[in-house]
Design a protein around this motif. Structure first.
Motif, PDB file in Angstrom:
ATOM      1  N   LEU A  93       0.916  -1.755   0.190  1.00 38.55           N
ATOM      2  CA  LEU A  93      -0.302   0.363   0.011  1.00 38.55           C
ATOM      3  C   LEU A  93       0.949   1.113   0.087  1.00 38.55           C
ATOM      4  O   LEU A  93       1.888   1.536   1.013  1.00 38.55           O
ATOM      5  N   ALA A  94       0.972   2.054  -0.866  1.00 44.88           N
ATOM      6  CA  ALA A  94       1.614   3.290  -1.177  1.00 44.88           C
ATOM      7  C   ALA A  94       0.326   4.375  -0.468  1.00 44.88           C
ATOM      8  O   ALA A  94      -0.747   4.514  -0.880  1.00 44.88           O
ATOM      9  N   ASP A  95       0.563   5.035   1.227  1.00 46.26           N
ATOM     10  CA  ASP A  95      -0.840   6.105   1.036  1.00 46.26           C
ATOM     11  C   ASP A  95      -0.389   7.639   1.881  1.00 46.26           C
ATOM     12  O   ASP A  95       0.873   7.664   2.141  1.00 46.26           O
ATOM     13  N   PRO A  96      -0.832   8.187   1.787  1.00 44.93           N
ATOM     14  CA  PRO A  96      -0.431  10.355   2.186  1.00 44.93           C
ATOM     15  C   PRO A  96      -0.899   9.237   3.778  1.00 44.93           C
ATOM     16  O   PRO A  96      -1.292   8.831   4.313  1.00 44.93           O
ATOM     17  N   SER A  97      -0.740  11.155   4.281  1.00 42.04           N
ATOM     18  CA  SER A  97      -0.601  10.948   5.592  1.00 42.04           C
ATOM     19  C   SER A  97      -2.418  10.733   5.475  1.00 42.04           C
ATOM     20  O   SER A  97      -2.330  10.821   6.990  1.00 42.04           O
ATOM     21  N   ALA A  98      -3.505  10.770   5.286  1.00 43.61           N
ATOM     22  CA  ALA A  98      -4.762  10.362   5.523  1.00 43.61           C
ATOM     23  C   ALA A  98      -4.500   9.167   6.349  1.00 43.61           C
ATOM     24  O   ALA A  98      -5.714   9.141   6.955  1.00 43.61           O
ATOM     25  N   HIS A  99      -3.534   8.059   5.864  1.00 34.74           N
ATOM     26  CA  HIS A  99      -3.223   6.959   7.464  1.00 34.74           C
ATOM     27  C   HIS A  99      -3.265   7.106   8.360  1.00 34.74           C
ATOM     28  O   HIS A  99      -3.716   6.323   9.093  1.00 34.74           O
ATOM     29  N   ALA A 100      -3.046   8.734   8.827  1.00 32.08           N
ATOM     30  CA  ALA A 100      -2.693   8.821  10.091  1.00 32.08           C
ATOM     31  C   ALA A 100      -3.622   9.306  10.983  1.00 32.08           C
ATOM     32  O   ALA A 100      -3.758   9.931  12.245  1.00 32.08           O
ATOM     33  N   LEU A 101      -5.152   9.399   9.579  1.00 33.09           N
ATOM     34  CA  LEU A 101      -6.013  10.248  10.611  1.00 33.09           C
ATOM     35  C   LEU A 101      -7.300   9.482  10.361  1.00 33.09           C
ATOM     36  O   LEU A 101      -8.236   9.612  10.621  1.00 33.09           O
ATOM     37  N   ASN A 102      -7.588   9.260   9.500  1.00 29.63           N
ATOM     38  CA  ASN A 102      -8.864   8.123   8.712  1.00 29.63           C
ATOM     39  C   ASN A 102      -9.632   7.977   9.640  1.00 29.63           C
ATOM     40  O   ASN A 102     -11.113   6.805   9.841  1.00 29.63           O
ATOM     41  N   HIS A 103      -9.047   6.978  10.805  1.00 29.92           N
ATOM     42  CA  HIS A 103      -9.011   6.933  11.624  1.00 29.92           C
ATOM     43  C   HIS A 103     -10.581   7.738  12.599  1.00 29.92           C
ATOM     44  O   HIS A 103     -11.199   6.977  12.884  1.00 29.92           O
ATOM     45  N   VAL A 104     -10.044   8.540  12.796  1.00 28.77           N
ATOM     46  CA  VAL A 104     -10.299   9.370  13.253  1.00 28.77           C
ATOM     47  C   VAL A 104     -12.203  10.676  11.996  1.00 28.77           C
ATOM     48  O   VAL A 104     -13.234  10.128  13.604  1.00 28.77           O
ATOM     49  N   LEU A 105     -11.731  10.028  10.998  1.00 25.39           N
ATOM     50  CA  LEU A 105     -12.572  11.107   9.963  1.00 25.39           C
ATOM     51  C   LEU A 105     -13.410   9.518   9.808  1.00 25.39           C
ATOM     52  O   LEU A 105     -14.653  10.248   9.068  1.00 25.39           O
ATOM     53  N   VAL A 106     -13.399   8.088   9.401  1.00 24.37           N
ATOM     54  CA  VAL A 106     -14.496   7.596   8.168  1.00 24.37           C
ATOM     55  C   VAL A 106     -14.922   6.934   9.475  1.00 24.37           C
ATOM     56  O   VAL A 106     -14.031   6.356  10.829  1.00 24.37           O
ATOM     57  N   ARG A 107     -16.866   6.421   9.682  1.00 28.56           N
ATOM     58  CA  ARG A 107     -17.075   5.216  11.015  1.00 28.56           C
ATOM     59  C   ARG A 107     -16.673   3.510   9.764  1.00 28.56           C
ATOM     60  O   ARG A 107     -16.374   3.940   8.344  1.00 28.56           O
ATOM     61  N   ASN A 108     -16.278   2.881  11.303  1.00 34.08           N
ATOM     62  CA  ASN A 108     -17.074   1.302  10.855  1.00 34.08           C
ATOM     63  C   ASN A 108     -15.748   0.406   9.589  1.00 34.08           C
ATOM     64  O   ASN A 108     -16.686   0.196   8.561  1.00 34.08           O
ATOM     65  N   LEU A 109     -14.660   1.224  10.296  1.00 32.01           N
ATOM     66  CA  LEU A 109     -13.357   1.124   9.405  1.00 32.01           C
ATOM     67  C   LEU A 109     -12.702  -0.748   9.626  1.00 32.01           C
ATOM     68  O   LEU A 109     -13.730  -0.909  10.330  1.00 32.01           O
ATOM     69  N   PRO A 110     -12.975  -1.567   8.042  1.00 29.09           N
ATOM     70  CA  PRO A 110     -13.332  -2.851   8.240  1.00 29.09           C
ATOM     71  C   PRO A 110     -12.195  -3.788   9.192  1.00 29.09           C
ATOM     72  O   PRO A 110     -11.684  -5.027   8.246  1.00 29.09           O
ATOM     73  N   PHE A 111     -11.152  -2.627   9.644  1.00 30.83           N
ATOM     74  CA  PHE A 111      -9.748  -3.094   9.701  1.00 30.83           C
ATOM     75  C   PHE A 111      -9.210  -2.056  10.782  1.00 30.83           C
ATOM     76  O   PHE A 111      -9.798  -0.890  11.070  1.00 30.83           O
ATOM     77  N   ALA A 112      -8.093  -2.219  10.738  1.00 39.80           N
ATOM     78  CA  ALA A 112      -7.783  -1.504  12.447  1.00 39.80           C
ATOM     79  C   ALA A 112      -6.064  -0.448  11.659  1.00 39.80           C
ATOM     80  O   ALA A 112      -4.858  -1.583  11.574  1.00 39.80           O
ATOM     81  N   TYR A 113      -5.757   0.547  11.681  1.00 34.93           N
ATOM     82  CA  TYR A 113      -4.783   1.220  10.712  1.00 34.93           C
ATOM     83  C   TYR A 113      -3.617   0.882  11.424  1.00 34.93           C
ATOM     84  O   TYR A 113      -2.441   0.479  11.069  1.00 34.93           O
ATOM     85  N   GLU A 114      -3.819   1.184  12.540  1.00 35.82           N
ATOM     86  CA  GLU A 114      -2.985   1.094  13.856  1.00 35.82           C
ATOM     87  C   GLU A 114      -1.825  -0.752  13.485  1.00 35.82           C
ATOM     88  O   GLU A 114      -0.910  -1.163  13.951  1.00 35.82           O
ATOM     89  N   ARG A 115      -2.917  -1.402  14.043  1.00 32.01           N
ATOM     90  CA  ARG A 115      -3.015  -2.824  13.873  1.00 32.01           C
ATOM     91  C   ARG A 115      -2.302  -3.694  12.430  1.00 32.01           C
ATOM     92  O   ARG A 115      -1.819  -4.773  13.037  1.00 32.01           O
TER      93      ARG A 115
END
Length: 325
Positions: A93-115
């Protein structure tokens, strides 16, 4: 006794050395093309940056990268594909800085960015440029802050949209500078810069592609950049931290991840190919045309940087009143 022992060892050597192995040796990585997911549309900043790097990196690894743009969900659709992929190094995965913020902005993620991701490396950063009208009387950042504090809340600042680095940089700036102001979100970096040019707003933290030409053409004035070091494209423009607000930093950046559980040896191979590619002067020059700067971090340092960014962006987003959608 000795003859029996030697006979046994010889038999073992025959089985291990010349017989059918109990377990086939794993092929060297990589032995086939690598899928590289970009969770944003072709032609955008992340896509353009990654395409500059992917070719040379593939040559170093001996296998090409197959780039796949999987858009939607503010970048979370593509991220989910990688989070759920086999941790074998063949889906990245190539991802911008949203990778460190989407856990705040997007509901019901099917995964955890940190884990669910293994950080590999930071590839590039894009400092934001604080611009004001060329007709603005304040010639430097301290004078502008003094002027803005005296406006009684009549200062309006533009951003490239709610939740963008432009928005969070502007919010962090007015918060630290003690400026009472109004945020005016626009639909993209160019529109935000134009709002300053026309006088509809008083300042904007703009991306390099949307602002450098206007600054060099003396249509806008750059008072500072949002990184901790000056931009190569604007070497005479100070950082916010050195000009007025020590410790200030908020930039766009792009990183590279694998699914959690990917073997460290594979992460190291991709990391090393990235480092060698970013060290090339021709690659640095091509990134500069995109407003990006090569900013390699090895995976251990990148993991620490990522944790710091997650904490910073989470706090700033909460202070700015951003809520999940």
């Amino acid at each position: 006794m000795r003859r029996r022992l030697l006979h046994g060892l010889a038999g073992a050597a025959l089985i291990i050395g010349t017989g059918v192995p109990a377990r086939a040796q794993a092929p060297a990585y990589p032995d086939r093309p690598i899928r590289l997911v970009i969770p944003y549309a072709p032609g955008g900043g992340t896509d353009a940056t990654v395409r500059v790097l992917a070719g040379p990196m593939g040559e170093l690894l001996g296998q090409p990268f197959v780039i796949e743009n999987r858009t939607g969900g503010a970048g979370t659709i593509g991220a989910a594909i990688v989070a759920q992929a086999r941790p074998d190094g063949y889906t990245l995965l190539a991802d911008p800085s949203a990778h460190a913020l989407n856990h705040v902005l997007v509901r019901n993620l099917p995964f955890a960015y940190e884990r669910d991701f293994a950080p590999i490396t930071r590839m590039s950063v894009m400092p934001l440029i604080m611009v004001v009208s060329a007709n603005e009387g304040a010639s430097d950042l301290p004078r502008f802050i003094a002027w803005a504090r005296g406006q009684g809340g009549r200062v309006t600042w533009a951003s490239a949209g709610v939740g963008t680095a432009s928005h969070l940089s502007g919010f962090l700036f007015v918060q630290q500078a003690g400026i009472e102001s109004t945020h005016a979100p626009y639909r993209g970096g160019s529109q935000g810069a134009q709002a300053v040019l026309t006088g509809d707003t008083q300042f904007n933290f703009a991306t390099a592609p949307s602002a450098v030409g206007l600054v060099q053409g003396r249509q806008l004035r750059a008072l500072a950049v949002s990184s901790t070091s000056r931009m190569a494209a604007l070497p005479d423009v100070p950082t916010v931290a050195e000009a007025a607000l020590p410790g200030f930093e908020l930039v766009e950046w792009i990183g590279l991840w694998a699914p959690a559980g990917t073997p460290p040896a594979i992460l190291e191979r991709v990391q090393d190919a990235t480092a060698r590619t970013l060290a090339r002067p021709d690659i640095q020059a091509r990134l500069a045309t995109l407003g990006m700067e090569a900013a390699f971090l090895p995976r251990v340092e990148f993991a620490r940087f990522l944790a710091d960014q997650r904490a910073l962006l989470t706090r700033v987003a909460a202070d700015a009143g951003l809520r999940p959608e």
